[in-house]
Design a protein around this motif. Structure first.
Motif, PDB file in Angstrom:
ATOM      1  N   VAL A  55       0.861  -1.182   0.000  1.00 28.36           N
ATOM      2  CA  VAL A  55       0.000   0.000   0.000  1.00 28.36           C
ATOM      3  C   VAL A  55       0.895   1.229   0.000  1.00 28.36           C
ATOM      4  O   VAL A  55       1.804   1.347   0.822  1.00 28.36           O
ATOM      5  CB  VAL A  55      -0.937   0.061   1.221  1.00 28.36           C
ATOM      6  CG1 VAL A  55      -1.702   1.384   1.242  1.00 28.36           C
ATOM      7  CG2 VAL A  55      -1.919  -1.104   1.211  1.00 28.36           C
TER       8      VAL A  55
ATOM      9  N   ASP B 210       0.540   4.959   0.778  1.00 18.80           N
ATOM     10  CA  ASP B 210      -0.368   5.891   1.454  1.00 18.80           C
ATOM     11  C   ASP B 210       0.079   7.326   1.231  1.00 18.80           C
ATOM     12  O   ASP B 210       1.226   7.673   1.507  1.00 18.80           O
ATOM     13  CB  ASP B 210      -0.401   5.592   2.954  1.00 18.80           C
ATOM     14  CG  ASP B 210      -1.034   6.730   3.738  1.00 18.80           C
ATOM     15  OD1 ASP B 210      -2.210   7.028   3.477  1.00 18.80           O
ATOM     16  OD2 ASP B 210      -0.334   7.332   4.576  1.00 18.80           O
TER      17      ASP B 210
ATOM     18  N   SER C 267      -5.335   1.019   6.228  1.00 18.68           N
ATOM     19  CA  SER C 267      -4.593   0.329   5.173  1.00 18.68           C
ATOM     20  C   SER C 267      -3.969  -0.965   5.660  1.00 18.68           C
ATOM     21  O   SER C 267      -3.718  -1.886   4.859  1.00 18.68           O
ATOM     22  CB  SER C 267      -3.513   1.251   4.590  1.00 18.68           C
ATOM     23  OG  SER C 267      -4.093   2.359   3.932  1.00 18.68           O
ATOM     24  N   LEU C 268      -3.693  -1.058   6.953  1.00 20.35           N
ATOM     25  CA  LEU C 268      -3.150  -2.302   7.504  1.00 20.35           C
ATOM     26  C   LEU C 268      -4.080  -3.481   7.228  1.00 20.35           C
ATOM     27  O   LEU C 268      -3.632  -4.616   7.039  1.00 20.35           O
ATOM     28  CB  LEU C 268      -2.931  -2.166   9.003  1.00 20.35           C
ATOM     29  CG  LEU C 268      -1.811  -1.232   9.467  1.00 20.35           C
ATOM     30  CD1 LEU C 268      -1.881  -1.052  10.983  1.00 20.35           C
ATOM     31  CD2 LEU C 268      -0.447  -1.762   9.051  1.00 20.35           C
TER      32      LEU C 268
ATOM     33  N   LEU D 223      -3.670  -5.418   3.815  1.00 21.93           N
ATOM     34  CA  LEU D 223      -2.392  -6.055   3.513  1.00 21.93           C
ATOM     35  C   LEU D 223      -2.333  -7.491   4.040  1.00 21.93           C
ATOM     36  O   LEU D 223      -2.848  -7.793   5.106  1.00 21.93           O
ATOM     37  CB  LEU D 223      -1.248  -5.251   4.130  1.00 21.93           C
ATOM     38  CG  LEU D 223      -0.881  -3.941   3.419  1.00 21.93           C
ATOM     39  CD1 LEU D 223      -0.091  -3.026   4.327  1.00 21.93           C
ATOM     40  CD2 LEU D 223      -0.101  -4.234   2.136  1.00 21.93           C
TER      41      LEU D 223
ATOM     42  N   LEU E 233       3.612  -1.383   4.030  1.00 18.93           N
ATOM     43  CA  LEU E 233       2.862  -0.134   4.093  1.00 18.93           C
ATOM     44  C   LEU E 233       3.866   1.006   4.026  1.00 18.93           C
ATOM     45  O   LEU E 233       4.700   1.171   4.913  1.00 18.93           O
ATOM     46  CB  LEU E 233       2.049  -0.068   5.390  1.00 18.93           C
ATOM     47  CG  LEU E 233       1.288   1.227   5.680  1.00 18.93           C
ATOM     48  CD1 LEU E 233       0.341   1.590   4.542  1.00 18.93           C
ATOM     49  CD2 LEU E 233       0.533   1.104   7.000  1.00 18.93           C
TER      50      LEU E 233
ATOM     51  N   SER F  92       4.321   5.160   3.495  1.00 22.85           N
ATOM     52  CA  SER F  92       3.559   6.399   3.591  1.00 22.85           C
ATOM     53  C   SER F  92       4.432   7.616   3.344  1.00 22.85           C
ATOM     54  O   SER F  92       5.585   7.674   3.778  1.00 22.85           O
ATOM     55  CB  SER F  92       2.903   6.526   4.966  1.00 22.85           C
ATOM     56  OG  SER F  92       2.172   7.740   5.054  1.00 22.85           O
TER      57      SER F  92
ATOM     58  N   ALA G  44       1.577  -2.612  12.907  1.00 22.31           N
ATOM     59  CA  ALA G  44       2.025  -3.303  11.702  1.00 22.31           C
ATOM     60  C   ALA G  44       2.808  -4.565  12.054  1.00 22.31           C
ATOM     61  O   ALA G  44       2.597  -5.638  11.472  1.00 22.31           O
ATOM     62  CB  ALA G  44       2.881  -2.369  10.852  1.00 22.31           C
TER      63      ALA G  44
ATOM     64  N   TYR H  37       6.246  -1.249   8.071  1.00 20.66           N
ATOM     65  CA  TYR H  37       5.872   0.152   7.855  1.00 20.66           C
ATOM     66  C   TYR H  37       7.110   0.979   7.546  1.00 20.66           C
ATOM     67  O   TYR H  37       8.128   0.883   8.233  1.00 20.66           O
ATOM     68  CB  TYR H  37       5.184   0.739   9.087  1.00 20.66           C
ATOM     69  CG  TYR H  37       4.995   2.253   8.989  1.00 20.66           C
ATOM     70  CD1 TYR H  37       3.999   2.792   8.184  1.00 20.66           C
ATOM     71  CD2 TYR H  37       5.845   3.129   9.671  1.00 20.66           C
ATOM     72  CE1 TYR H  37       3.844   4.167   8.067  1.00 20.66           C
ATOM     73  CE2 TYR H  37       5.689   4.514   9.565  1.00 20.66           C
ATOM     74  CZ  TYR H  37       4.692   5.025   8.764  1.00 20.66           C
ATOM     75  OH  TYR H  37       4.535   6.382   8.642  1.00 20.66           O
TER      76      TYR H  37
END
Length: 332
Positions: A208, A210, A220-221, A224, A230, A232, A266, A273
């Motif tokens: 993802v 972000d 968003s977690l 996945l 993730l 961002s 996460a 992350y």
């Protein structure tokens, strides 16, 4: 030279256009006559002083993060560029909203030959962000599933195209009016964020990207799969950011704490992350130039303004409704 600058943190009305000294050239740098520059949400955040505790700027500070133009002078140790080259880049320290800017040769690349200066100026910040997220951090492979938030925005519109080039299946979020447009960019699954909940619609994604932060980041977690990533550009910074900006020892300890919650959540799901602090990179821009010249990536420009209309351009970017990028024509 004429430049757009601020003498204090504030708002759009604090932006001034007036004479400023032409930047001085160092041995590894290149002086560029700026033809066009693009306005990014990042410019508004700098203007408002959002990063002043971590990344303070010297005043007067010339704004602007990416540009396209023509080389007019090179430093004594510059070997990759010559006077007359058409180039583009994400700036180092000197701002892009000026008739001239200086950039390190390592940050610079030749402009794609098949597009205008205005289109080229739209690319450096957003394309480097997409590249560093999807290629460098996530290492996206063919067959993977990637969710890109805000697909009609500057970063999103390029990231969709890059992810498709890498062979991924791409989902994105946007408003209903932009659905045909992001579909044309290559999105396979499109979530109308006003009427649909991406968290309920999508699952088992590998990556993802972000661009929103806040609740969108946390939700968003849930899309996945285990082992997913993730990434961002709007969420809280992490250890890597603290190392990159090298602040004082106190901030170096505090900055990673800002992302402790999302990193902890996460980790419990076996998800990685990362906060992306995009860096100028001429070599990566050269690869992006090849993709543009081969038609794999097409720049996306919403509106173009003259230099004197910079405040109107800032106000338009501030609405959050731009489809792609907003451009300033600095000189012919």
């Amino acid at each position: 030279m004429k430049a757009a600058y601020i003498t204090r943190y504030g708002n759009i009305n604090d932006v001034q256009i007036d004479e400023q000294p032409k930047p001085s050239l160092t041995e590894n740098a290149v002086l560029v006559k700026v033809h066009a520059a693009s306005i990014n949400p990042l410019d508004l955040r700098v203007l408002e002083g959002e990063f002043k505790a971590i990344l303070p700027v010297p005043f007067p500070f010339i704004l602007g993060n990416d540009f396209a133009g023509t080389v007019v002078e090179v430093g004594s140790k510059v070997s990759q560029f010559k006077v007359g080259d058409e180039v583009y880049a994400k700036t180092d320290l000197n701002g892009a909203f000026a008739e001239y800017t200086v950039v390190q040769q390592s940050s610079l690349a030749l402009k794609p030959q098949n597009i205008s200066m205005e289109l080229a100026a739209s690319l450096p910040l957003v394309s480097l962000t997409a590249w560093q997220a999807l290629v460098e951090i996530a290492k996206v492979k063919a067959g993977q599933k990637v969710l890109i938030h805000a697909g009609s925005g500057g970063v999103g519109s390029i990231a969709i195209q890059l992810a498709k080039h890498l062979g991924a299946t791409v989902a994105t979020t946007t408003s209903e009016k932009n659905i045909p447009w992001v579909k044309a960019l290559g999105a396979d699954t499109i979530i109308d964020y006003k009427t649909m909940d991406f968290e309920q619609e999508l699952k088992d994604y590998d990556v993802v990207l972000d661009t929103q932060g806040g609740k969108i980041l946390e939700k968003s977690l849930n899309v996945l799969k285990r082992g997913g990533r993730l990434i961002s550009i709007s969420g809280p910074p992490d250890h890597a950011f603290a190392e990159a900006v090298n602040p004082n020892w106190f901030l170096k300890c505090v900055i990673p704490l800002l992302s402790w919650s999302i990193r902890h959540k996460a980790k419990k799901r076996d998800i990685s992350y990362s906060f992306l602090f995009m860096q100028p990179n001429g070599q990566q821009l050269s690869e992006i130039s090849k993709l543009v010249e081969s038609g794999k990536i097409n720049p996306v420009v919403d509106k173009t303004y003259t230099f004197s209309e910079i405040k109107d351009a800032f106000h338009y970017v501030n609405t959050g409704r731009a489809k792609g990028k907003v451009i300033l024509k600095i000189s012919e």
